[in-house]
Scaffold this motif. Sequence first.
Motif, PDB file in Angstrom:
ATOM      1  N   SER A   1      -3.519  -2.484   3.229  1.00 15.40           N
ATOM      2  CA  SER A   1      -2.918  -1.965   4.467  1.00 15.40           C
ATOM      3  C   SER A   1      -2.440  -3.141   5.306  1.00 15.40           C
ATOM      4  O   SER A   1      -2.896  -3.369   6.428  1.00 15.40           O
ATOM      5  CB  SER A   1      -3.910  -1.095   5.246  1.00 15.40           C
ATOM      6  OG  SER A   1      -4.183   0.088   4.547  1.00 15.40           O
TER       7      SER A   1
ATOM      8  N   ASN B   1      -4.801   0.408  -1.053  1.00 19.27           N
ATOM      9  CA  ASN B   1      -4.723   0.224   0.401  1.00 19.27           C
ATOM     10  C   ASN B   1      -6.081   0.046   1.059  1.00 19.27           C
ATOM     11  O   ASN B   1      -6.165  -0.422   2.189  1.00 19.27           O
ATOM     12  CB  ASN B   1      -3.908   1.331   1.076  1.00 19.27           C
ATOM     13  CG  ASN B   1      -4.445   2.716   0.849  1.00 19.27           C
ATOM     14  OD1 ASN B   1      -5.605   2.901   0.475  1.00 19.27           O
ATOM     15  ND2 ASN B   1      -3.599   3.711   1.071  1.00 19.27           N
TER      16      ASN B   1
ATOM     17  N   PHE C   1       3.354  -0.459   3.808  1.00 15.63           N
ATOM     18  CA  PHE C   1       2.206   0.444   3.710  1.00 15.63           C
ATOM     19  C   PHE C   1       2.552   1.613   2.804  1.00 15.63           C
ATOM     20  O   PHE C   1       3.563   2.291   3.002  1.00 15.63           O
ATOM     21  CB  PHE C   1       1.847   1.018   5.084  1.00 15.63           C
ATOM     22  CG  PHE C   1       1.314   0.028   6.068  1.00 15.63           C
ATOM     23  CD1 PHE C   1      -0.051  -0.187   6.177  1.00 15.63           C
ATOM     24  CD2 PHE C   1       2.155  -0.672   6.914  1.00 15.63           C
ATOM     25  CE1 PHE C   1      -0.560  -1.076   7.105  1.00 15.63           C
ATOM     26  CE2 PHE C   1       1.656  -1.560   7.843  1.00 15.63           C
ATOM     27  CZ  PHE C   1       0.296  -1.776   7.935  1.00 15.63           C
TER      28      PHE C   1
ATOM     29  N   ASP D   1      -0.249  -0.046  -1.578  1.00 16.13           N
ATOM     30  CA  ASP D   1       0.663  -0.878  -0.798  1.00 16.13           C
ATOM     31  C   ASP D   1       1.479  -1.760  -1.731  1.00 16.13           C
ATOM     32  O   ASP D   1       1.114  -1.984  -2.886  1.00 16.13           O
ATOM     33  CB  ASP D   1      -0.107  -1.738   0.190  1.00 16.13           C
ATOM     34  CG  ASP D   1      -0.875  -0.905   1.205  1.00 16.13           C
ATOM     35  OD1 ASP D   1      -0.499   0.249   1.420  1.00 16.13           O
ATOM     36  OD2 ASP D   1      -1.855  -1.411   1.767  1.00 16.13           O
TER      37      ASP D   1
END
Length: 681
Positions: free
Chosen positions: A596, A592, A546, A551
Amino acid sequence: MAVVQVIAGIGVCSIPPTATAAPTQLLVGSASQRCLDIYSGSQQPETPAIIFDCHGRINQQWEYTAAGELRTFDGARCLDVRAASTEPKAIVQSYPCHGRANQKWTIRPDKTIASVQSGLCLTVLGGRTANGTGIDMWPCQGLSHQQWAFSAVPPSTNDTQPPTPPSGLAISALTCRSATLTWQAATDNVGVAYYDVYRDGQALGTVNSSTLAVQLALTPGTSWGLYVNARDGAGNVSQASTTLPLKVPQCEADTQAPSVPAGLRGTVSGTTATLAWDASSDNIGVTGYDVYRNSTKISTTSALGYIDTGLAANTTYQYTVAARDAQGNVSPRGPALSLTSGKSCTDVICSATQVAAETDIPWGLAALPDGTVLYSRRDAQDIIRLDPATGAKTSLGMIPNVQGTDGEGGLLGIAFAPGFPDQDAWLYVYHTSPTDNRIVRLRYVNGKLDMASLEVLLKGIPRNKFHNGGRLRFGPDGKLYASTGDGQNGPFAQDIQRLSGKILRLNPNGTPPPDNPFGNYVWSYGHRNPQGLAFDASGRLWEQEFGDSQDETNLIVKGGNYGWPNCEGVISRAGTGCATAGYIAPKYTYRNTEASCSGIAIVGNALYIGCLAGKRLYRSEISGSSLVNVRQYFVGTYGRIRTLEPAIDGNLWMTTSDAAGDKDSVPNNTNTQVLKITLKP
């Protein structure tokens, strides 16, 4: 208002500041009696210099070298004039030492410090004396806010005690675009230096200890979870405050639904249907589309298309699509499209079948040789045995000493060594305790967990509300690998003597293997919040991490530095950041909002990644050391995807993580699934 105490007993040294002076000393401003400090204790390039209460930590210790440099962080950074500017008001910062003239200084008899390059003097902005005031360059006038005195470092600066959590979070002046967040001061044995403000694990900013309020820029209609950490001058970070929920209002009332989506069309290849449609219109704006299969909503997507995978063979399906806006107004569904699947699966993913429903977060999962699976329930804190043939679930008991974090801590990863359970009966567990994150093991005997056999293998991994890591994986070398988060203390990820922000490598009995690169448990470092771990057919370790805004998927190497907090993905957070020598670049990056991702699994030469905020499954092919042919599946179909694990029959296990209880520690308040993904042979 928080007050940071100046360390008592600091006196100005009579030793002239030359290369023969003490190796590291403080530089005390004459007007403020505060110390020259690198903001937030950060080693990121281009971090500004400020004045701050003298605490003697590493970011206030300066060595004046024979070359005329002012070095800090044990010599790792130099005091630097940004962009080598020779103009007044140029910013002064820390930067990797390179020996050029904008990093060389002359100590003058009137106690001013002049740049060799420009002749301008080191000056406290505006002559101010408050904590956090910046430093710039200005013509030398010998004024008190240009004068500096070397001082001995206090004899005891070994502060390992973090501050207490801030309390009393409150919102005022709330509008659809902004609000004021306030809190009550934390306390510390030496003194609080900074407060870090977060939204659901994402950093919003940092203020110094004299500031107990921040202005927030908001997005209309969103829901946030706000919290604050306190940090002292030694870099110790508190546990997070209690989360303050914030529902941001819309800027204007809107009761008008978008127009009906038109032009729905599609094709079928085997048991996969590919849909597309034309954009809808709205008085304010369309935010997404709901896709229905046979009157059941299967996805919400912002795209103008959807791929429906895993259909039954030789079956006719009716598809419809509706549009929605930010205030939840939904259009009627458009005309139906009828599609008939083919005789057999032609895509790489053939079907997804729910094997079990859950009311908690199924976080870690391990497939047993007999076809059953074990999985951990994060907030309920127990281990479940699932029989896929019948769907029967049996609780094997709660793991002792587990505590949630009102965020993402709790009962996390599980793993077992090859030969389990006949030759090696130990089940390995990563969990959050009241004081830390730790790795334990306990015996699995006759289908039961022997709680009395529990052994703590490794403790002292920093915990916090978020960034706990938690995945366990045995490697082909017989060693146990563990992913640990930075505990919301980014600089610790770069410290190889700390366990946070790392991939760790342990012997099965919990001792560090002698061939680890740094003589301890650390295998790689510079990680923010790594969770996914998987080994490929060549024995290489892949990791999913993360980021704050990006990411990354990494190929882990022994002793590797992956850049956090200076670099995330391919985004430099300050200065040269990702271009820093020795940093290892990711193999793939993701925004993200579309990722995520927590869990990864490798089946054959394919890497599968399960994503939470992105609500999708990524599949890519491993080609050498690269990831190619990246595709997305199940976009919005199953919501937040937490964990992926290879099944013993060559297919894939997948668990979900419903948003309702994903960021608290309340047991059994979610609606989640354990699914079996059938792959094309």
